[in-house]
Design a protein around this motif. Structure first.
Motif, PDB file in Angstrom:
ATOM      1  N   PRO A 161       0.917  -1.117   0.121  1.00 52.64           N
ATOM      2  CA  PRO A 161       0.110  -0.122  -0.058  1.00 52.64           C
ATOM      3  C   PRO A 161       0.836   1.284   0.103  1.00 52.64           C
TER       4      PRO A 161
ATOM      5  N   SER B 177      -4.371   7.373   0.896  1.00 56.83           N
ATOM      6  CA  SER B 177      -3.927   6.445   0.360  1.00 56.83           C
ATOM      7  C   SER B 177      -3.923   6.597  -1.393  1.00 56.83           C
TER       8      SER B 177
ATOM      9  N   GLY C 115      -2.905   4.519  -3.605  1.00 59.16           N
ATOM     10  CA  GLY C 115      -2.829   3.198  -4.414  1.00 59.16           C
ATOM     11  C   GLY C 115      -2.118   2.124  -3.996  1.00 59.16           C
ATOM     12  N   THR C 116      -1.995   1.146  -4.592  1.00 60.74           N
ATOM     13  CA  THR C 116      -1.463  -0.342  -4.430  1.00 60.74           C
ATOM     14  C   THR C 116      -0.497  -0.747  -5.272  1.00 60.74           C
TER      15      THR C 116
ATOM     16  N   THR D 220       1.582  -3.697  -6.719  1.00 66.73           N
ATOM     17  CA  THR D 220       1.233  -5.180  -6.406  1.00 66.73           C
ATOM     18  C   THR D 220       2.593  -5.736  -7.523  1.00 66.73           C
TER      19      THR D 220
ATOM     20  N   PHE E 235       0.192  -1.080 -10.871  1.00 67.95           N
ATOM     21  CA  PHE E 235      -0.336  -0.151  -9.806  1.00 67.95           C
ATOM     22  C   PHE E 235      -1.529   0.043  -9.760  1.00 67.95           C
ATOM     23  N   ASP E 236      -2.470  -0.334  -8.786  1.00 68.85           N
ATOM     24  CA  ASP E 236      -3.920  -0.317  -8.651  1.00 68.85           C
ATOM     25  C   ASP E 236      -4.488  -1.127  -9.984  1.00 68.85           C
TER      26      ASP E 236
END
Length: 136
Positions: A76, A99, A101-102, A104, A112-113
């Motif tokens: 995150p 936030s 985004g995430t 991964t 990204f997201d």
């Protein structure tokens, strides 16, 4: 009609006539700036051998821990606005973490997201350049 797009610093020209189909033309200077990496033969990683072909000791040491991180790692991305702007956001007791985004990571893919972070636009422009070379 001529349509000009600027994408990732590239000039792409599209032409459309009623008598012919649309055609996208990439400026030659952009095509020349795209470098396709072609590794020399024999430069792939070879365990136990240095760059000169000499044997080296393995880097794996006994007694280390192996972490099972699973197939995917999600990170995150959060920014603490109160920490970033302490003079403006000095309100006590407020949770000012936003936030972004995430990120991964799964295998050799980074997202990204959910959207892949790759060079797909550059790859598409390179494909157009290759097509232009073939047309000549």
């Amino acid at each position: 009609m001529i349509v000009v797009f600027a994408a990732a610093g590239a000039l792409i020209f599209g032409t459309a006539d009623s008598a012919e189909t649309s055609r996208i033309v990439v400026d030659d200077s952009v095509c020349r700036s795209l470098v396709v990496h072609e590794p020399d033969p024999g430069v792939e990683y070879q365990p136990g051998v240095d760059v000169y072909g000499r044997s080296v000791a393995p880097a794996d040491l006994p007694g280390g821990q192996r972490l099972d991180l699973g197939d995917e790692i999600a990170i995150p991305l959060i920014v603490d606005l109160a920490q970033r702007f302490p003079d403006r956001l000095a309100e006590a007791g407020l949770d000012l973490k936003a936030s972004l985004g995430t990120l991964t990571i799964a295998g050799d893919e980074v997202r990204f997201d959910g959207a892949p972070l790759d060079d797909s636009l550059v790859d598409a422009i390179a494909a157009l350049c290759a097509g232009q070379r073939d047309d000549r």
